[in-house]
Design a protein around this motif. Structure first.
Motif, PDB file in Angstrom:
ATOM      1  N   ARG A  59      20.336  32.074 -60.546  1.00  0.00           N
ATOM      2  CA  ARG A  59      20.091  33.518 -60.556  1.00  0.00           C
ATOM      3  C   ARG A  59      20.766  34.185 -61.748  1.00  0.00           C
ATOM      4  O   ARG A  59      20.202  35.089 -62.368  1.00  0.00           O
ATOM      5  N   ALA A  60      21.981  33.746 -62.074  1.00  0.00           N
ATOM      6  CA  ALA A  60      22.711  34.344 -63.188  1.00  0.00           C
ATOM      7  C   ALA A  60      22.023  34.033 -64.515  1.00  0.00           C
ATOM      8  O   ALA A  60      21.884  34.915 -65.371  1.00  0.00           O
ATOM      9  N   LEU A  61      21.562  32.800 -64.685  1.00  0.00           N
ATOM     10  CA  LEU A  61      20.878  32.434 -65.922  1.00  0.00           C
ATOM     11  C   LEU A  61      19.555  33.187 -66.051  1.00  0.00           C
ATOM     12  O   LEU A  61      19.205  33.658 -67.135  1.00  0.00           O
ATOM     13  N   HIS A  62      18.855  33.347 -64.929  1.00  0.00           N
ATOM     14  CA  HIS A  62      17.608  34.120 -64.939  1.00  0.00           C
ATOM     15  C   HIS A  62      17.888  35.578 -65.310  1.00  0.00           C
ATOM     16  O   HIS A  62      17.167  36.176 -66.116  1.00  0.00           O
ATOM     17  N   ARG A  63      18.927  36.158 -64.750  1.00  0.00           N
ATOM     18  CA  ARG A  63      19.274  37.562 -65.031  1.00  0.00           C
ATOM     19  C   ARG A  63      19.678  37.745 -66.487  1.00  0.00           C
ATOM     20  O   ARG A  63      19.308  38.729 -67.127  1.00  0.00           O
ATOM     21  N   TYR A  64      20.426  36.791 -67.021  1.00  0.00           N
ATOM     22  CA  TYR A  64      20.874  36.856 -68.413  1.00  0.00           C
ATOM     23  C   TYR A  64      19.659  36.802 -69.343  1.00  0.00           C
ATOM     24  O   TYR A  64      19.549  37.595 -70.279  1.00  0.00           O
ATOM     25  N   ARG A  65      18.749  35.888 -69.077  1.00  0.00           N
ATOM     26  CA  ARG A  65      17.534  35.782 -69.899  1.00  0.00           C
ATOM     27  C   ARG A  65      16.656  37.023 -69.759  1.00  0.00           C
ATOM     28  O   ARG A  65      16.087  37.504 -70.738  1.00  0.00           O
ATOM     29  N   GLU A  66      16.546  37.524 -68.535  1.00  0.00           N
ATOM     30  CA  GLU A  66      15.711  38.710 -68.275  1.00  0.00           C
ATOM     31  C   GLU A  66      16.244  39.924 -69.037  1.00  0.00           C
ATOM     32  O   GLU A  66      15.474  40.690 -69.612  1.00  0.00           O
ATOM     33  N   PHE A  67      17.557  40.095 -69.059  1.00  0.00           N
ATOM     34  CA  PHE A  67      18.166  41.221 -69.765  1.00  0.00           C
ATOM     35  C   PHE A  67      17.887  41.136 -71.263  1.00  0.00           C
ATOM     36  O   PHE A  67      17.566  42.130 -71.907  1.00  0.00           O
ATOM     37  N   LEU A  68      17.976  39.933 -71.818  1.00  0.00           N
ATOM     38  CA  LEU A  68      17.804  39.761 -73.264  1.00  0.00           C
ATOM     39  C   LEU A  68      16.350  39.705 -73.694  1.00  0.00           C
ATOM     40  O   LEU A  68      16.058  39.776 -74.881  1.00  0.00           O
ATOM     41  N   ALA A  69      15.428  39.586 -72.749  1.00  0.00           N
ATOM     42  CA  ALA A  69      14.005  39.489 -73.083  1.00  0.00           C
ATOM     43  C   ALA A  69      13.335  40.854 -73.209  1.00  0.00           C
ATOM     44  O   ALA A  69      12.124  40.921 -73.420  1.00  0.00           O
ATOM     45  N   GLN A  70      14.078  41.922 -73.101  1.00  0.00           N
ATOM     46  CA  GLN A  70      13.490  43.250 -73.213  1.00  0.00           C
ATOM     47  C   GLN A  70      12.923  43.433 -74.619  1.00  0.00           C
ATOM     48  O   GLN A  70      13.567  43.078 -75.603  1.00  0.00           O
ATOM     49  N   PRO A  71      11.716  43.976 -74.692  1.00  0.00           N
ATOM     50  CA  PRO A  71      11.082  44.100 -76.016  1.00  0.00           C
ATOM     51  C   PRO A  71      11.759  45.167 -76.877  1.00  0.00           C
ATOM     52  O   PRO A  71      12.467  46.036 -76.386  1.00  0.00           O
ATOM     53  N   GLY A  72      11.497  45.078 -78.157  1.00  0.00           N
ATOM     54  CA  GLY A  72      12.018  46.074 -79.088  1.00  0.00           C
ATOM     55  C   GLY A  72      13.255  45.575 -79.805  1.00  0.00           C
ATOM     56  O   GLY A  72      13.742  44.476 -79.569  1.00  0.00           O
ATOM     57  N   ARG A  73      13.744  46.433 -80.680  1.00  0.00           N
ATOM     58  CA  ARG A  73      14.924  46.078 -81.462  1.00  0.00           C
ATOM     59  C   ARG A  73      16.085  47.024 -81.197  1.00  0.00           C
ATOM     60  O   ARG A  73      17.133  46.905 -81.811  1.00  0.00           O
ATOM     61  N   ARG A  74      15.885  47.973 -80.327  1.00  0.00           N
ATOM     62  CA  ARG A  74      16.952  48.935 -80.061  1.00  0.00           C
ATOM     63  C   ARG A  74      18.092  48.268 -79.293  1.00  0.00           C
ATOM     64  O   ARG A  74      17.893  47.252 -78.635  1.00  0.00           O
ATOM     65  N   PRO A  75      19.280  48.834 -79.347  1.00  0.00           N
ATOM     66  CA  PRO A  75      20.422  48.238 -78.635  1.00  0.00           C
ATOM     67  C   PRO A  75      20.211  48.252 -77.121  1.00  0.00           C
ATOM     68  O   PRO A  75      19.576  49.150 -76.564  1.00  0.00           O
ATOM     69  N   LEU A  76      20.760  47.258 -76.471  1.00  0.00           N
ATOM     70  CA  LEU A  76      20.728  47.165 -75.016  1.00  0.00           C
ATOM     71  C   LEU A  76      22.093  47.557 -74.471  1.00  0.00           C
ATOM     72  O   LEU A  76      23.117  47.291 -75.099  1.00  0.00           O
ATOM     73  N   TYR A  77      22.090  48.198 -73.308  1.00  0.00           N
ATOM     74  CA  TYR A  77      23.334  48.635 -72.694  1.00  0.00           C
ATOM     75  C   TYR A  77      23.426  48.040 -71.296  1.00  0.00           C
ATOM     76  O   TYR A  77      22.625  48.387 -70.419  1.00  0.00           O
ATOM     77  N   PRO A  78      24.390  47.144 -71.048  1.00  0.00           N
ATOM     78  CA  PRO A  78      24.563  46.603 -69.700  1.00  0.00           C
ATOM     79  C   PRO A  78      24.916  47.708 -68.722  1.00  0.00           C
ATOM     80  O   PRO A  78      25.588  48.679 -69.081  1.00  0.00           O
ATOM     81  N   ARG A  79      24.451  47.564 -67.494  1.00  0.00           N
ATOM     82  CA  ARG A  79      24.725  48.564 -66.458  1.00  0.00           C
ATOM     83  C   ARG A  79      25.484  47.928 -65.303  1.00  0.00           C
ATOM     84  O   ARG A  79      25.228  46.789 -64.946  1.00  0.00           O
TER      85      ARG A  79
END
Length: 155
Positions: A59-79
């Motif tokens: 589940r953790a590996l899936h969540r990590y990949r899912e977070f980083l797979a968001q399209p675009g080049r803008r910065p991501l912010y963990p919640r």
């Protein structure tokens, strides 16, 4: 060549003893070999930790990949997750998911540890590229906690 005696052939066949498992078989973790999946499965069932429970690594590996797979080049912010104290809900926060992966890594045998580390290396690199450093966090925190975050997951 010896042969079976007639009495042995007429005897009723034995019924095999059913094999029972106390622990279900491991689930396949995409991107990892079955041998590494089995090592992770054993580590999750042999050790108890706050972030480590059966199926937590997948589940953790899936969540990590899912977070980083968001399209675009803008910065991501963990919640932060809505319920961070709950081990299952805590994985909604990508930082907690990375904590889980960091907790299972030293528990694995060398081959499985190396394979999981090879899987995490490009994900960690992408995480560093897509998130921004937070200068306000403590220096003792793991590097993935020293990134800017916003709000709570699901709000």
């Amino acid at each position: 060549m010896p042969r079976n005696r007639p009495g042995a052939l007429r005897r009723a066949p034995r019924t095999p003893i059913p094999r029972t498992r106390t622990v279900p078989p491991p689930e396949h973790i995409p991107g990892l070999s079955p041998r590494t999946g089995l090592a992770i499965h054993r580590a999750e069932h042999e050790r108890d930790g706050h972030y480590l429970f059966p199926g937590a690594t997948a589940r953790a590996l899936h969540r990590y990949r899912e977070f980083l797979a968001q399209p675009g080049r803008r910065p991501l912010y963990p919640r932060t997750s809505v319920c961070p104290a709950c081990p299952g809900c805590g994985l909604d926060d990508v930082r907690t998911a990375r904590d889980t992966l960091a907790e299972v890594l030293p528990l694995l045998p060398p081959g499985a540890r190396a394979e999981l580390a090879r899987t995490l290396r490009p994900l960690d690199h992408r995480y560093r590229l897509r998130t921004l450093p937070d200068p306000r966090t403590e220096a003792e925190a793991p590097w993935w906690h020293r990134r800017l975050g916003e709000g709570a997951e699901g709000w």
